[in-house]
Design a protein around this motif. Sequence first.
Motif, PDB file in Angstrom:
ATOM      1  N   LEU A 267       0.818  12.833  29.332  1.00  0.00           N
ATOM      2  CA  LEU A 267       0.361  12.319  28.040  1.00  0.00           C
ATOM      3  C   LEU A 267      -0.016  13.456  27.094  1.00  0.00           C
ATOM      4  CD1 LEU A 267      -1.838   9.260  29.103  1.00  0.00           C
ATOM      5  CD2 LEU A 267       0.366   9.189  27.925  1.00  0.00           C
ATOM      6  N   THR A 268      -0.681  14.464  27.625  1.00  0.00           N
ATOM      7  CA  THR A 268      -1.078  15.616  26.797  1.00  0.00           C
ATOM      8  C   THR A 268       0.145  16.324  26.249  1.00  0.00           C
ATOM      9  OG1 THR A 268      -3.102  15.925  28.102  1.00  0.00           O
ATOM     10  CG2 THR A 268      -2.354  17.796  26.781  1.00  0.00           C
ATOM     11  N   GLU A 269       1.145  16.484  27.091  1.00  0.00           N
ATOM     12  CA  GLU A 269       2.387  17.126  26.650  1.00  0.00           C
ATOM     13  C   GLU A 269       3.074  16.280  25.580  1.00  0.00           C
ATOM     14  OE1 GLU A 269       6.512  19.005  28.540  1.00  0.00           O
ATOM     15  OE2 GLU A 269       5.188  17.773  29.771  1.00  0.00           O
ATOM     16  N   LEU A 270       3.056  14.954  25.765  1.00  0.00           N
ATOM     17  CA  LEU A 270       3.657  14.075  24.762  1.00  0.00           C
ATOM     18  C   LEU A 270       2.955  14.192  23.419  1.00  0.00           C
ATOM     19  CD1 LEU A 270       4.281  10.817  26.834  1.00  0.00           C
ATOM     20  CD2 LEU A 270       6.031  12.211  25.724  1.00  0.00           C
ATOM     21  N   VAL A 271       1.632  14.204  23.453  1.00  0.00           N
ATOM     22  CA  VAL A 271       0.867  14.301  22.206  1.00  0.00           C
ATOM     23  C   VAL A 271       1.129  15.638  21.520  1.00  0.00           C
ATOM     24  CG1 VAL A 271      -1.456  14.467  21.240  1.00  0.00           C
ATOM     25  CG2 VAL A 271      -0.935  12.695  22.925  1.00  0.00           C
ATOM     26  N   ASN A 272       1.084  16.719  22.281  1.00  0.00           N
ATOM     27  CA  ASN A 272       1.247  18.059  21.701  1.00  0.00           C
ATOM     28  C   ASN A 272       2.645  18.276  21.130  1.00  0.00           C
ATOM     29  OD1 ASN A 272      -1.375  18.672  22.423  1.00  0.00           O
ATOM     30  ND2 ASN A 272      -0.812  19.709  24.330  1.00  0.00           N
ATOM     31  N   ASN A 273       3.631  17.628  21.720  1.00  0.00           N
ATOM     32  CA  ASN A 273       5.015  17.852  21.285  1.00  0.00           C
ATOM     33  C   ASN A 273       5.583  16.678  20.479  1.00  0.00           C
ATOM     34  OD1 ASN A 273       6.015  20.460  22.803  1.00  0.00           O
ATOM     35  ND2 ASN A 273       4.851  19.298  24.302  1.00  0.00           N
ATOM     36  N   TYR A 274       4.732  15.719  20.142  1.00  0.00           N
ATOM     37  CA  TYR A 274       5.224  14.470  19.567  1.00  0.00           C
ATOM     38  C   TYR A 274       6.049  14.684  18.288  1.00  0.00           C
ATOM     39  CZ  TYR A 274       5.433   9.773  17.684  1.00  0.00           C
ATOM     40  OH  TYR A 274       5.882   8.602  17.171  1.00  0.00           O
ATOM     41  N   ASP A 275       5.463  15.387  17.305  1.00  0.00           N
ATOM     42  CA  ASP A 275       6.158  15.557  16.024  1.00  0.00           C
ATOM     43  C   ASP A 275       7.488  16.285  16.199  1.00  0.00           C
ATOM     44  OD1 ASP A 275       4.119  14.285  14.623  1.00  0.00           O
ATOM     45  OD2 ASP A 275       2.983  16.146  14.383  1.00  0.00           O
ATOM     46  N   LYS A 276       7.478  17.327  17.023  1.00  0.00           N
ATOM     47  CA  LYS A 276       8.704  18.093  17.266  1.00  0.00           C
ATOM     48  C   LYS A 276       9.756  17.240  17.955  1.00  0.00           C
ATOM     49  CE  LYS A 276      10.446  22.137  19.768  1.00  0.00           C
ATOM     50  NZ  LYS A 276      10.079  23.266  20.677  1.00  0.00           N
ATOM     51  N   LEU A 281      14.649  14.008  18.103  1.00  0.00           N
ATOM     52  CA  LEU A 281      15.262  12.724  18.420  1.00  0.00           C
ATOM     53  C   LEU A 281      16.084  12.211  17.251  1.00  0.00           C
ATOM     54  CD1 LEU A 281      15.517  10.173  20.259  1.00  0.00           C
ATOM     55  CD2 LEU A 281      13.421   9.342  19.172  1.00  0.00           C
ATOM     56  N   LEU A 282      15.506  12.253  16.052  1.00  0.00           N
ATOM     57  CA  LEU A 282      16.195  11.731  14.872  1.00  0.00           C
ATOM     58  C   LEU A 282      17.356  12.629  14.452  1.00  0.00           C
ATOM     59  CD1 LEU A 282      13.132  10.534  12.763  1.00  0.00           C
ATOM     60  CD2 LEU A 282      14.589   9.198  14.279  1.00  0.00           C
ATOM     61  N   GLU A 283      17.236  13.935  14.776  1.00  0.00           N
ATOM     62  CA  GLU A 283      18.300  14.858  14.413  1.00  0.00           C
ATOM     63  C   GLU A 283      19.483  14.756  15.364  1.00  0.00           C
ATOM     64  OE1 GLU A 283      19.002  19.691  13.912  1.00  0.00           O
ATOM     65  OE2 GLU A 283      16.963  18.870  13.846  1.00  0.00           O
ATOM     66  N   THR A 284      19.196  14.673  16.658  1.00  0.00           N
ATOM     67  CA  THR A 284      20.278  14.632  17.653  1.00  0.00           C
ATOM     68  C   THR A 284      20.854  13.235  17.839  1.00  0.00           C
ATOM     69  OG1 THR A 284      18.663  14.361  19.444  1.00  0.00           O
ATOM     70  CG2 THR A 284      19.354  16.606  18.912  1.00  0.00           C
ATOM     71  N   SER A 285      20.091  12.209  17.461  1.00  0.00           N
ATOM     72  CA  SER A 285      20.561  10.823  17.576  1.00  0.00           C
ATOM     73  C   SER A 285      20.365  10.113  16.238  1.00  0.00           C
ATOM     74  CB  SER A 285      19.806  10.089  18.691  1.00  0.00           C
ATOM     75  OG  SER A 285      19.931  10.755  19.920  1.00  0.00           O
ATOM     76  N   PRO A 286      21.238  10.388  15.278  1.00  0.00           N
ATOM     77  CA  PRO A 286      21.070   9.857  13.921  1.00  0.00           C
ATOM     78  C   PRO A 286      20.971   8.334  13.876  1.00  0.00           C
ATOM     79  CG  PRO A 286      22.832  11.489  13.997  1.00  0.00           C
ATOM     80  CD  PRO A 286      22.449  11.198  15.407  1.00  0.00           C
ATOM     81  N   GLU A 287      21.527   7.647  14.900  1.00  0.00           N
ATOM     82  CA  GLU A 287      21.473   6.185  14.889  1.00  0.00           C
ATOM     83  C   GLU A 287      20.041   5.669  14.905  1.00  0.00           C
ATOM     84  OE1 GLU A 287      22.080   7.460  19.222  1.00  0.00           O
ATOM     85  OE2 GLU A 287      22.832   8.032  17.234  1.00  0.00           O
ATOM     86  N   PHE A 288      19.103   6.497  15.433  1.00  0.00           N
ATOM     87  CA  PHE A 288      17.711   6.060  15.468  1.00  0.00           C
ATOM     88  C   PHE A 288      17.073   6.072  14.082  1.00  0.00           C
ATOM     89  CE2 PHE A 288      17.973   7.131  20.048  1.00  0.00           C
ATOM     90  CZ  PHE A 288      17.588   5.899  20.543  1.00  0.00           C
ATOM     91  N   LYS A 289      17.640   6.864  13.160  1.00  0.00           N
ATOM     92  CA  LYS A 289      17.119   6.851  11.794  1.00  0.00           C
ATOM     93  C   LYS A 289      17.287   5.474  11.177  1.00  0.00           C
ATOM     94  CE  LYS A 289      17.902  11.734  10.703  1.00  0.00           C
ATOM     95  NZ  LYS A 289      18.590  12.698   9.808  1.00  0.00           N
ATOM     96  N   THR A 290      18.382   4.807  11.553  1.00  0.00           N
ATOM     97  CA  THR A 290      18.620   3.460  11.040  1.00  0.00           C
ATOM     98  C   THR A 290      17.758   2.448  11.777  1.00  0.00           C
ATOM     99  OG1 THR A 290      20.913   4.067  10.531  1.00  0.00           O
ATOM    100  CG2 THR A 290      20.394   1.718  10.596  1.00  0.00           C
ATOM    101  N   VAL A 291      17.772   2.520  13.099  1.00  0.00           N
ATOM    102  CA  VAL A 291      16.995   1.572  13.899  1.00  0.00           C
ATOM    103  C   VAL A 291      15.515   1.660  13.561  1.00  0.00           C
ATOM    104  CG1 VAL A 291      16.296   0.944  16.238  1.00  0.00           C
ATOM    105  CG2 VAL A 291      18.671   1.581  15.775  1.00  0.00           C
ATOM    106  N   LEU A 292      15.021   2.898  13.359  1.00  0.00           N
ATOM    107  CA  LEU A 292      13.601   3.103  13.056  1.00  0.00           C
ATOM    108  C   LEU A 292      13.370   3.297  11.564  1.00  0.00           C
ATOM    109  CD1 LEU A 292      12.749   5.451  16.058  1.00  0.00           C
ATOM    110  CD2 LEU A 292      12.322   3.007  15.849  1.00  0.00           C
ATOM    111  N   GLY A 293      14.187   2.625  10.755  1.00  0.00           N
ATOM    112  CA  GLY A 293      14.064   2.706   9.306  1.00  0.00           C
ATOM    113  C   GLY A 293      13.448   1.460   8.704  1.00  0.00           C
TER     114      GLY A 293
END
Length: 507
Positions: A267-276, A281-293
């Motif tokens: 969990l700590t690792e997830l929080v510390n690296n969340y924004d990055k 995720l959005l850069e390597t999987s552009p389809e998520f930009k639409t799904v999470l839009g």
Amino acid sequence: MNKSFRRLALFLLVMLVALTGCQVVGGFDVNKALLSNLKPTSSESKEKLSIEVVPSAGNHSEEVTTAIELINSLSLTLDSVKVQDQNTASIEGSLSLKDTKVPFHLSVDKEGIALQVDGAKKPLYISMDSYSEAYYGMLDMTLLENEAQDFSYKTLELLLKHVPNPKNISVKQSEQQVNGEKLNLTNLHVELNGEDLLGLVKPFLNSLVKDEQGIKELIGAYYDAFYPIMESIYESYELEEDDVSEFTQQSKEEVIAEIYTSVQETLTELVNNYDKEVSNLLETSPEFKTVLGKNTVLKLDLFFDSKLNIRKQQLDLAIAIDPSEDMPIQSIKAKYDREVWNIGGSVKADKVDIAAGVLNVIDDNVTPGKLLRNFEGVAPLHKVLKNDFKITEKSVYIDPQNEYYGIIMKKNTSFAPLRYVAEELDAEVKWVPATKQIKIIDDITGGEIVLTVGSNKAKVNGEIVNLPQPPFVHTDGTTYIPLRFIAETLGANVAIDEYGWITLERD
């Protein structure tokens, strides 16, 4: 890290959709209200679910258009849902498909699950004994159900505790009709889009990671749920001491401490690296930009009575999709409505009548042919299963050089193992001792093929036909038969691919 983050992030997003809102809103304790509805109790309800697939712009193949039209014609209406207790319930409703309504009746009890489709010859049936034995061996299912239910409740309790409220959440009083009765209910309204949903994850993780006591209590519930199950497995199979995992040899306190350390680090690792990680995720999987839009939108209305029972639900969900050649759609929409009454009252489930026999899904080896014959009296469903879902389609690949299932050439004829080919095409093979003949029953048509080893004469549905060469028994005891004859008689076409493999294709 990126791959594991994606999996966990997506899981949390799904959870947040289902568990949106946990704080007090307008004096209404949302957390308490949602949790109070997780415990099973008797009730009656009616429900309706429909799905719509919105195709992307442009022309599409006939196959894609047909598939989308089929999905969009689908709706599920449950006119009567009766929950008698946590083990006993019944559903009477209908499935609408291509402007045709197919009524059905389903019931569940400790013995099994029965589904009777109107017009079908027999109910489909899953025996709980067979299911338990097939998937859980000698495990005590009562123990599993009770402990897993308690663990699930505590898991949701912990998650709800830390899920922040979305921006668009409100509570108001509303007069609604439930099963024809006018009621004054508390309406919890939630509305959020994909961007809102993504924004809830980091605050959720930040809050959760600080809750040492809550996480440890959940791990303790996990231990209480699964330690007895593991012990039961070890006892059932009489495993040696060396085979027992370290988990069962540790004290409860040691297990909790060890798992908590691992969870806390993750969990700590997830929080510390969340924004990055979100950016990656959005850069390597552009389809998520639409799904999470902004075009992915959830609208949920829950109506509670004075005892915090959910009496009515209305859900509208639209998931935006980034169209592609493989996914030629721009959105998927779902609409769900439910009304509930007689909560905690005297409810008796309406059981499916199985006295005249059933088609046991697990024990009877239900093949496409058996399924189709069972639904011959349900014309629309029979047609959809065969023509749209194409359940009779079959592809069999044979390596001619395979030691066990390969081809033997005799007098310019390709021979294949009779039982292997027949059973791969779902046919039943029987040896008839009285006549020393082999009977093959076609799964799809129910027709019969009768063969005699050493004879080039065979009967197909009562008519005598000539074989190119007679069947023979190989030195290993396997009966071989001309491949093309058996394949084509069972409705399959024979071809050889570029690598020399033989393919049998049945529509």
